[in-house]
Design a protein around this motif. Structure first.
Motif, short mmCIF file in Angstrom:
data_model
loop_
_atom_site.label_atom_id
_atom_site.label_comp_id
_atom_site.label_asym_id
_atom_site.label_seq_id
_atom_site.Cartn_x
_atom_site.Cartn_y
_atom_site.Cartn_z
N LEU A 132 0.85 -1.16 0.03
CA LEU A 132 -0.11 0.10 0.11
C LEU A 132 1.04 1.33 0.05
O LEU A 132 0.65 2.39 -0.80
N ALA B 153 -7.11 -0.74 -2.86
CA ALA B 153 -5.91 0.11 -2.62
C ALA B 153 -6.23 1.56 -2.70
O ALA B 153 -5.85 2.43 -1.90
N THR C 53 -5.79 3.92 0.74
CA THR C 53 -4.71 5.12 0.67
C THR C 53 -5.22 6.29 0.29
O THR C 53 -4.73 7.46 0.72
#
Length: 306
Positions: A125, A297, A301
């Motif tokens: 990540l 992801a 994030t």
């Protein structure tokens, strides 16, 4: 390709390269060889004191090396954003990003500053966010590459999208394998998206086989005696960091490398030997897995691209 070694690296003068986790192990070898061949190397590291010492070692062996140390903690999205912002301001274009840094955890579960399982958060990540934030700088280079560091452990792993953070029945080795599978999926999905967007950036993946590094001893910090035993046993079955770094150096510098390729050692089930193109696991190569992980992801994030 089978006899390729660091002496075959083409001239790297004029290229700006970023190597994460460059102060030791595979990352240090990679940074050293890129600097020796003329690249301006940015050592992106969490421990800047250790990296400055490593940089001095490189300068002694290559007095003309252009190398600098910048702080980056991939276990903190705040640090990733700050690093990317400063780097983009310092360089109009970035030619190479080697997503090398990683962590191996053999003890109890730990989390990043953002609450992610430590290995997934750091190994995949953090690099996902970093790559996205640097994509504009990479796109301004003539022939930029992104190299993501996988592991043979990815081949026995499976991503559980209902529990990406491994909160149910945590097993450190299994979580590490998942983090490296996620890294492999990321590198291959990035290639698909770059090609679909008509981008000249090339995304490739590499793994070092069984290579000696500082990761495993660090993983055993909570049980140092066992760690020392495993370190001695490792000398019998692993190859040197200099050999282990060759697949990622080939991916980063060899002429003719194509997006989506995967490089690793040739022998003993990809544990050691000369560099060849290898195959990812079926799950790693599955575009539907790539799309699903990409969506996850981005949500985790907050970095959205391609």
């Amino acid at each position: 390709m089978s006899d390729w070694n660091a002496s075959h690296i083409p001239d790297q003068h004029g290229r700006v390269t970023v190597v994460t986790g460059a102060n030791s192990g595979l990352g240090l070898v990679t940074a050293t060889e890129l600097a020796r061949h003329g690249a301006h190397v940015v050592m992106a590291v969490r421990d800047t004191v250790a990296a400055e010492r490593a940089a001095e070692t490189i300068r002694r062996s290559a007095p003309r090396a252009e190398i600098e140390v910048r702080e980056l903690d991939l276990a903190s999205l705040t640090s990733v954003h700050a690093f990317a912002k400063d780097l983009a301001a310092a360089f109009p274009a970035i030619d190479l990003l080697v997503n090398n840094a990683g962590v191996v955890l053999l003890g109890p579960a730990r989390t990043t500053a953002d609450g992610f399982e430590l290995q997934l958060g750091t190994n995949m990540l953090g690099h996902f966010a970093l790559t996205g934030l640097l994509l504009g700088s990479l796109g301004r280079a003539e022939a930029a590459r992104v190299v993501s560091l996988s592991s043979i452990t990815h081949k026995n792993a499976h991503l559980d999208f209902d529990d990406l953070m491994s909160r149910r029945d945590f097993n450190a080795s299994r979580a590490y394998g998942r983090s490296k599978l996620a890294t492999t999926v990321f590198g291959l999905e990035l290639d698909r998206r770059l090609r679909a967007a008509g981008s000249p950036i090339v995304s490739v993946v590499a793994h070092p086989g069984l290579s000696r590094s500082n990761l495993t001893p660090r993983a055993w910090e909570y049980r140092p005696r066992i760690g020392r035993i495993f370190a001695r046993l490792g000398l019998l079955v692993t190859q040197s960091p200099e050999r282990g770094a060759l697949p990622q150096l080939f991916a980063a510098t060899a002429p003719g490398v194509r997006g989506g390729q995967f490089f690793g050692p040739a022998r003993l089930r990809e544990t050691r030997g000369p560099v060849v193109e290898v195959r990812p696991s079926a799950e790693a190569a599955d575009p539907s897995v790539g799309r699903r992980l990409w969506t996850a992801a981005q949500a985790l994030t907050g970095v959205t691209y391609l």
